[in-house]
Scaffold this motif. Structure first.
Motif, short mmCIF file in Angstrom:
data_model
loop_
_atom_site.label_atom_id
_atom_site.label_comp_id
_atom_site.label_asym_id
_atom_site.label_seq_id
_atom_site.Cartn_x
_atom_site.Cartn_y
_atom_site.Cartn_z
N ASP A 157 -41.31 -16.33 42.82
CA ASP A 157 -42.74 -16.05 42.92
C ASP A 157 -42.97 -14.55 43.12
O ASP A 157 -43.74 -13.92 42.39
CB ASP A 157 -43.35 -16.82 44.10
N ARG A 158 -42.30 -13.98 44.10
CA ARG A 158 -42.44 -12.54 44.34
C ARG A 158 -41.85 -11.73 43.19
O ARG A 158 -42.38 -10.67 42.84
CB ARG A 158 -41.80 -12.17 45.67
N LEU A 159 -40.78 -12.23 42.60
CA LEU A 159 -40.23 -11.57 41.42
C LEU A 159 -41.28 -11.51 40.31
O LEU A 159 -41.45 -10.47 39.66
CB LEU A 159 -38.99 -12.31 40.93
N ALA A 227 -46.59 -13.36 46.85
CA ALA A 227 -46.71 -12.91 45.46
C ALA A 227 -48.15 -12.54 45.14
O ALA A 227 -48.42 -11.53 44.48
CB ALA A 227 -46.22 -14.00 44.51
N ALA A 228 -49.09 -13.36 45.61
CA ALA A 228 -50.50 -13.08 45.37
C ALA A 228 -50.92 -11.76 46.01
O ALA A 228 -51.68 -10.98 45.44
CB ALA A 228 -51.35 -14.23 45.90
N ASP A 229 -50.40 -11.49 47.20
CA ASP A 229 -50.72 -10.25 47.90
C ASP A 229 -50.21 -9.05 47.12
O ASP A 229 -50.91 -8.06 46.92
CB ASP A 229 -50.13 -10.29 49.30
N ILE A 238 -53.96 -13.52 39.98
CA ILE A 238 -52.84 -14.47 39.99
C ILE A 238 -53.38 -15.87 40.24
O ILE A 238 -54.27 -16.07 41.07
CB ILE A 238 -51.79 -14.06 41.04
N ALA A 239 -52.84 -16.84 39.50
CA ALA A 239 -53.26 -18.23 39.63
C ALA A 239 -52.08 -19.08 40.08
O ALA A 239 -50.95 -18.90 39.61
CB ALA A 239 -53.79 -18.76 38.30
N TRP A 260 -57.38 -19.21 42.05
CA TRP A 260 -57.36 -17.88 41.46
C TRP A 260 -57.49 -16.83 42.56
O TRP A 260 -58.42 -16.87 43.36
CB TRP A 260 -58.49 -17.72 40.46
N PHE A 261 -56.53 -15.92 42.62
CA PHE A 261 -56.57 -14.81 43.56
C PHE A 261 -57.08 -13.59 42.80
O PHE A 261 -56.40 -13.07 41.91
CB PHE A 261 -55.18 -14.55 44.14
#
Length: 372
Positions: A157-159, A227-229, A238-239, A260-261
């Protein structure tokens, strides 16, 4: 405006596929489902949307082939060996199925260090740009066969968020085993899907409970919020959406639920890279006056610093922390930790006497800093 982008309207989209979606519990590939996803990717490609894929699954596939227990995650050695075998299988599947749709797959394996080191990060950026310009579909995964605990993302996710930065993407879709972020445990019948999030803060993070339900992957909702942050701070939407249905990308276009972010505006590419870094070498604690000045756009002066924590060198990324423990900013240190300790709380006029040379006037320059 940027905030009104959606997964369908992003010119360049990163799609992350988790292990639980790609690999069955017995370690076999969910081939028929993957074919529907790749059909979606082909349709997006035909519509001139560029796609980058971040694909999990190598460890799970390799563990099945090698007969390892616990999905190949019983030890670091098992995970590395499983990844070595599974990555060949995984890349072969993506290449085969993309080719069936007339698309060329490109494999890239990266570690945390590759995206935390500025020069290697820019090399990845250049490679992705060239591949996308040539019409290929880059498929990335963490290089688990060589990554140790110290240099691992630990989840894709973070990747995916960091790859989105490197690719200058406009959006990310994290395909998961849930429809998105819920205001409480999704198993609670009263749970409500949160359709849009403007900022990942404590109020949002408190909603998160548990990890990946499959037990196969290494992420969970907490890693998705991380990841969204990272993505939204870089101006990337990001969704989080369910991949349990066939044609998951087409389903989003047809109204399937997701969270949705919304991306945050402002900030340079370099500041986005700094703010999204996951490895931080140390921190400097600052007083109330410095906190106010930093929020107003100032550099961090030695006079406003009270303590130094960690071992870092000039150019390393450090956090700037308030007296209350809040991480206020992140930036590149102008000093080694040993020198920073000596000049904490000192006026600029005193620095030369303390250090014996004409020094830099700031601990962290505002041009090399991003507020968090």
């Amino acid at each position: 405006m940027v905030a009104h982008l959606s997964p369908a309207t992003c010119p360049l989209l990163v799609v992350k596929v988790g292990s639980s979606l790609l690999v069955e519990s017995d370690g076999s590939v969910r081939r028929e489902w993957l074919e529907t996803l790749i059909a979606d990717i082909a349709a997006r490609h035909k519509a001139k949307q560029k796609i980058v894929v971040v694909s999990s699954g190598a460890i799970a596939l390799g563990a099945r082939r090698l007969g390892f227990e616990k999905g190949g995650r019983a030890s670091l050695a098992d995970a590395q060996a499983s990844a070595s075998v599974g990555q060949i299988l995984l890349s072969g599947i993506w290449a085969e199925l993309l080719a069936a749709q007339g698309l060329t797959a490109a494999q890239m394996l990266v570690t945390l260090d590759d995206l935390e080191d500025r020069r290697r990060y820019l090399n990845i950026t250049a490679t992705l740009d060239r591949l996308l310009g040539a019409g290929a579909v880059p498929v990335l995964n963490e290089n688990d066969s060589v990554a140790t605990e110290e240099i691992r993302f630990g989840d894709n996710d973070r990747l995916a968020a960091r790859v989105a930065q490197a690719a200058s993407a406009n959006g990310v879709v994290l395909l998961s085993d849930v429809d998105g972020l819920y205001d409480r445990d999704p198993k609670d019948p009263e749970a409500q899907l949160v359709p849009e999030v403007s900022k990942v803060d404590g109020r949002i993070r408190i909603m998160v409970t548990g990890d990946s339900s499959s037990g196969m992957g290494s992420g969970g909702m907490a890693s998705k919020l991380d990841a969204a942050d990272i993505a939204t701070r870089a101006g990337i939407g990001i969704a989080i959406a369910s991949g349990l249905r066939d044609h998951p990308l087409a389903a989003l276009d047809d109204g399937a639920p997701y969270t949705w972010f919304a991306p945050r505006e402002g900030g340079s590419a370099r500041k986005s890279w700094i703010g999204g870094r996951l490895s931080v070498k140390g921190s400097i604690i600052v007083d109330a006056g410095a906190s106010k000045a930093l929020r107003g756009g100032a550099s961090l002066l030695p006079a406003g610093a009270t303590h130094v924590q960690g071992e870092f060198r000039r150019g390393d990324v450090i956090d700037i922390v308030t007296a209350e423990g809040e991480t206020l900013a992140r930036g590149l240190s102008e000093y080694d930790a040993t020198d920073a300790v000596q000049i904490c709380g000192k006026r600029s006029s005193e620095l030369e006497t303390i250090l014996g040379a004409v020094p830099r006037q700031v601990l962290v320059h505002r041009d090399q800093m991003v507020l968090l």
